[in-house]
Design an enzyme around this catalytic site. Structure first.
Site, PDB file in Angstrom:
ATOM      1  N   HIS A   2       0.855  -1.175   0.000  1.00 38.07           N
ATOM      2  CA  HIS A   2       0.000   0.000   0.000  1.00 38.07           C
ATOM      3  C   HIS A   2       0.894   1.228   0.000  1.00 38.07           C
ATOM      4  CE1 HIS A   2      -3.409  -2.520   0.689  1.00 38.07           C
ATOM      5  NE2 HIS A   2      -3.079  -2.822   1.929  1.00 38.07           N
ATOM      6  N   CYS A   6       0.814 -10.733  -3.558  1.00 35.98           N
ATOM      7  CA  CYS A   6      -0.145 -11.805  -3.287  1.00 35.98           C
ATOM      8  C   CYS A   6       0.505 -13.183  -3.426  1.00 35.98           C
ATOM      9  CB  CYS A   6      -1.373 -11.688  -4.189  1.00 35.98           C
ATOM     10  SG  CYS A   6      -2.170 -10.070  -4.091  1.00 35.98           S
TER      11      CYS A   6
END
Length: 224
Positions: free
Chosen positions: A84, A175
């Site tokens: 992020h 991920c």
């Protein structure tokens, strides 16, 4: 008539502060002291590792993290490692899923759908990929999903790349995958602002939930 879907825009905020607010609102929602609320934020640079994640997917030593001013946090959402940072629209819905049939898969579908509707409006042809939650443009990943549901109330949520630092994403296997990340502004005909994208995603989620959006402040919510 259903209650409004509250929208709490935080602007730019550190990860820990936003997580603490999410958990406070989550507790209030479980106790029935507030309505469903969507927290939106642009984070300072941080890598987060979810419950199924591993530091093995962090491709750099801690010293490089320090040099780039990137924090590292292990968190209780689903999924593996993600990034992020500035230029990314992060959306954290605090929703009572008992009102959505206690269907977590349907909820994740709605998060993906809200992003797909947003980017379609920008002329971007994005899709889902079976077995890999998130938003994809061919083999590149545009948005990520990672949620936690406790007592049937959700927190954490989705992250949509608007204009992010790709160098930071290259420091991880996002991920847990060897995948290239992409931003909206890499794909759109004209640059789009983070605020425009964020509001579009929230409006799309409100439409999917059949709820009107009402903007609120943290002070208003925590005083209820």
């Amino acid at each position: 008539m259903p209650s409004p879907l509250l929208h709490l825009p935080l602007g730019r905020a550190g990860y820990e502060d936003a997580l603490a607010l999410q958990k406070a609102l989550h507790a209030q929602r479980i106790a029935g002291r507030c309505d469903d609320v969507v927290v939106t934020v642009e984070h300072d640079p941080v890598f987060t590792i979810g419950r199924s994640g591993s530091r093995d997917h962090l491709l750099i030593p801690d010293s490089v993290l320090e040099d780039h001013g990137i924090e590292l946090r292990e968190v209780d959402r689903g999924g593996d490692i993600t990034y992020h940072g500035p230029g990314q629209a992060v959306v954290y819905p605090i929703l009572d899923l008992r009102d959505q049939g206690k269907d977590v898969h349907r909820y994740i579908w709605m998060l993906e759908e809200s992003v797909l509707r947003c980017v379609a409006g920008l002329g971007i042809d994005a899709t889902r990929k079976e077995g890999f939650p998130g938003i994809w443009v061919e083999d590149r990943k545009l948005g990520s999903i990672g949620v936690r549901v406790r007592n049937w109330v959700s927190y954490h949520g989705l992250a949509l790349n608007v204009d992010v630092n790709q160098e930071h994403f290259r420091m991880i296997n996002p991920c847990g995958l060897s995948v290239e990340m992409v931003s909206i502004n890499d794909l759109s005909a004209e640059p789009v602002s983070l605020e425009t994208v964020t509001e579009s995603v929230v409006e799309a989620l409100g439409t999917l939930l059949d709820r009107e959006i009402r903007w609120v402040t943290a002070e208003e919510l925590m005083d209820t």
